[in-house]
Enzyme design. Structure first.
Site, PDB file in Angstrom:
ATOM      1  N   GLU B  50       3.613   9.272   9.487  1.00 12.56           N
ATOM      2  CA  GLU B  50       2.598   8.229   9.585  1.00 12.56           C
ATOM      3  C   GLU B  50       3.119   7.168  10.539  1.00 12.56           C
ATOM      4  OE1 GLU B  50       0.946   8.474   4.964  1.00 12.56           O
ATOM      5  OE2 GLU B  50       1.720   6.581   5.765  1.00 12.56           O
ATOM      6  N   ASP B  61      -0.550  -5.047   2.747  1.00 11.07           N
ATOM      7  CA  ASP B  61       0.869  -4.739   2.897  1.00 11.07           C
ATOM      8  C   ASP B  61       1.770  -5.841   2.363  1.00 11.07           C
ATOM      9  OD1 ASP B  61       1.146  -2.135   4.207  1.00 11.07           O
ATOM     10  OD2 ASP B  61      -0.105  -3.057   5.754  1.00 11.07           O
ATOM     11  N   TYR B 176      -4.145  10.404  -0.399  1.00 12.33           N
ATOM     12  CA  TYR B 176      -2.979   9.528  -0.545  1.00 12.33           C
ATOM     13  C   TYR B 176      -3.185   8.744  -1.828  1.00 12.33           C
ATOM     14  CZ  TYR B 176       0.481   5.979   1.046  1.00 12.33           C
ATOM     15  OH  TYR B 176       1.549   5.134   1.177  1.00 12.33           O
TER      16      TYR B 176
END
Lengths: 406, 274
Positions: B50, B61, B176
């Protein structure tokens, strides 16, 4: 008035105002956004919700706020009659409390007692901490580290009200970074937490919900105007940062096409410099904080920092409904510089004995430009959305006066 | 190209071992160092790579990946250069799937159609766009899938059984699973819960389910890899880059710091079902 050609129908089911708005959020938040949308729809349909909202606005906030004919300002400018919608007289000193009352009632209804919010200058933080104190809810406020330093009185107020202040150093430590940090908190504490966004931006349903809670400003203005003059105004003027006070005033008038509507952006040191916050005038559409809207950004889609003398306008985006109203041509958006705002700030203080916040000082600077060119029987209503107590140190610094002996 | 992704997961299934999915930020701490890091990942043990597309406002994040993005942007990284990194990588590796991961705005500004065309030419296999939920599929997800790119979706603990089918509907390549509510780089969740969640998702799809968020060591990878089809490690690698820098600049140890950590965690991945 709300037929097929109405401009007041948005957003659609997907939260779009034309191409703007939407729900651009991480999957973790998506179920929460959908829950919120449903809870808000239910609340709107429940008369007891509106009853409690109206009760608190009347007895706790002090609404309706007056519509004041500014006689000396009118005389001084020598043109249109100038009225101020006095939302600076609300409890906590700005329009921010209208939205906070609505959203805290919704949080209570949803059983989410932990409240988080972002704040720039601290006005929304103070309003949020206030309603949290009133309802006994724990409150966490994210505020840029630089703003924590610059806005010490508001930080102290929030702490007195029982809020926890978290200084944000991530990114550049500004309002947009505080919003990022609040979103990170929300993504982490999804079960317990309600994110009380302070402006008419963010993912659907926030822009709609905040607008609805702030629309009390425009609704009252309509009634008060009919009472005072027996007709609607020729022009509305309001400052736009995220755009909540402006959309609150504008929305009830959108279909009254004889009323011209003007939004005033923070032009900072001028839109030909890098230091301004005029997203609608100088930005282009992009996606940030859950919605598509005009943004200050570079060629690569990286978000620029805004800059303005007014911390409350210092946001590189704008509520999506304003983007829609700009593109549709219904509202004209213009920039006003720091210097012009500062001049208007002093003018109002001297002529009317009202110290305005720096945000509505931008709107006032536009009034100063437009009123003299209008006839004496024409009417302008400006949203005086906040009082200037919080800004006296900033104003003093720009005017070269040393208040703190620093 | 979805073929590389499918072939990779088929081969791993054959070997009965989970995939090791590694994340690094394009351009962190500078273009050349990031290129060297990425080029060496397969040899160090990575099965899928990735590559983060840096963004000024990475709302989902944690600090490690935020800082990596800032370093990359300060060093002049942009979307063109990110695609160039993939193109360069493909000169010597035509089997390791590459997934670009990031936020929508830089793609929107690049232009959706141009981006898809350029990504395919560069050799990108899949995309993870954090702020594009299924509700916004028409924006980018559907055209990307139509053009032959995988669109990999995040499923989270808040994605309940009622919502899961909507999330999986236009997902391809792999799913994911984000093992917790929170930002990247937080603490690892209880492995038993993770196993349960992986099985829950597998009840809805035949796609491989990779697990990420909070996996930092070989031991973590070994535990999670027992049940998951893949183990994603990002913040730990990005932190290894951050820790290796001197005055914000790459040092002689930067590239090897990442590759050594990848090699170490790869042992855990390979031991998971051994």
């Amino acid at each position: 008035m709300s037929g097929a050609n109405s401009l007041r129908m948005g957003p659609d089911e997907r939260g779009r105002f034309g191409d703007f708005g939407g729900r651009f959020v991480a999957e973790t938040l998506m179920p929460l956004i959908l829950d919120l949308d449903k809870a808000y729809k239910d609340a709107k349909a429940d008369p007891s919700f509106k009853e409690e909202f109206d009760y608190l606005l009347k007895h706790y906030v002090g609404r309706p706020s007056p519509l004041y004919f500014a006689e000396r300002m009118t005389e001084h400018l020598g043109g249109a009659k100038i009225y101020f919608k006095r939302d600076e007289l609300n409890h906590t000193g700005s329009h921010k409390i209208n939205n906070c009352i609505g959203q805290i009632l919704l949080a209570k209804r949803m059983g989410k007692p932990r409240i988080i919010a972002e704040t720039g200058a601290g006005q929304h933080g103070v309003a949020t901490a206030t309603v949290c104190a009133r309802f006994g809810f724990p409150c966490t406020i994210y505020m840029g580290a630089k703003d924590v330093e610059r806005q010490a009185p508001n930080v102290f107020r929030m702490k007195l009200l029982g809020a926890e202040i978290i200084p944000v150093t991530a990114g550049q430590g500004t309002l947009k970074d505080s919003m990022n940090e609040a979103l990170r908190d929300w993504v982490t504490n999804v079960e317990s937490t309600y994110y009380l966004i302070g402006t008419a931006a963010g993912p659907h349903p926030y822009p709609e919900m905040v607008r609805d809670f702030q629309s009390i400003i425009g609704k009252e203005t309509k009634e008060q105007m009919m009472e005072a003059e027996g007709r609607l105004p020729d022009m509305l003027i309001a400052a736009v940062g995220g755009g909540s006070n402006a959309i609150g005033l504008f929305h009830p008038f959108l279909d009254d096409r004889d009323t011209k509507i003007v939004g005033v952006e923070a032009g900072g040191k001028g839109i030909d410099t890098d230091e301004h916050c005029a997203s609608l005038t100088a930005g282009k559409p992009g996606v940030l904080h859950g919605n598509r809207t005009y943004l200050l950004q570079n060629y690569d889609g990286q978000i620029d920092e805004g800059a303005s003398i007014s911390a409350g306008l210092d946001y590189p985006g704008i509520g999506p409904e304003h983007s829609f109203l700009k593109d549709s041509g219904r509202v004209e958006y213009v920039p006003i510089t720091d210097d012009e705002a500062l001049e208007a700030f002093q003018l109002l203080t001297k002529l009317e004995g009202i110290i305005p916040a720096l945000e509505p000082s931008h709107a006032l600077a536009e009034v100063v430009k437009r009123a003299p060119k209008m006839d004496k029987d024409q009417i302008i209503v400006m949203n005086l959305c906040g009082r200037g107590d919080k800004d006296v140190f900033t104003a003093a610094r720009h005017l070269g006066v040393d208040l703190q002996g620093e | 190209m979805t073929a590389r992704m499918d072939a990779k997961f088929a081969a791993l299934k054959e070997q009965n071992r989970p995939a090791f999915v590694t994340f690094v930020m394009a351009g962190d701490p500078d273009f050349d160092t990031a290129q060297a890091v990425i080029n060496g990942l397969p040899a160090a043990g990575a099965d899928v790579i990735e590559v983060g597309m840096p963004f000024s406002d990475p709302m989902a994040d944690g600090p490690a990946i935020q800082l990596a993005g800032q370093r990359a942007l300060e060093a002049g990284q942009d979307m063109k250069k990110t695609l160039q990194i993939v193109r360069n990588f493909r000169e010597n590796d035509d089997t390791t799937p590459i997934v670009l991961m990031g936020y929508y705005n830089p793609i929107y500004i690049y232009g959706v159609d141009t981006f898809i065309a350029d990504a395919l030419v560069a050799g990108v296999d899949g995309l993870i766009i954090v702020d594009l939920p299924p509700e916004e599929d028409e924006e980018f997800c559907l055209p990307a899938i139509k053009a032959g790119l995988n669109f990999i979706r995040l499923a989270t603990p808040t994605t309940d059984d009622a919502r899961l089918p909507a999330v999986l509907a236009n997902t391809s390549g792999f799913v994911y699973y984000v093992s917790m509510t929170g930002v990247t780089g937080s603490a690892l969740s209880n492995p038993t819960d993770v196993a349960e969640q992986v099985n829950r998702i597998k009840g809805h799809t035949d796609l491989p389910v990779c697990v990420g968020f909070g996996i930092k060591t070989a031991a973590d990878a070994e535990r999670i890899g027992k049940d998951a089809d893949g183990v994603v490690v990002g913040s730990a690698l990005v932190s290894a880059i951050g820790d290796s820098l001197k005055d914000g600049k790459a040092t002689k140890g930067t590239v090897s710091a990442v590759h050594d950590l990848v090699a170490d965690i790869a042992k855990g991945v390979r031991a998971a079902r051994a």
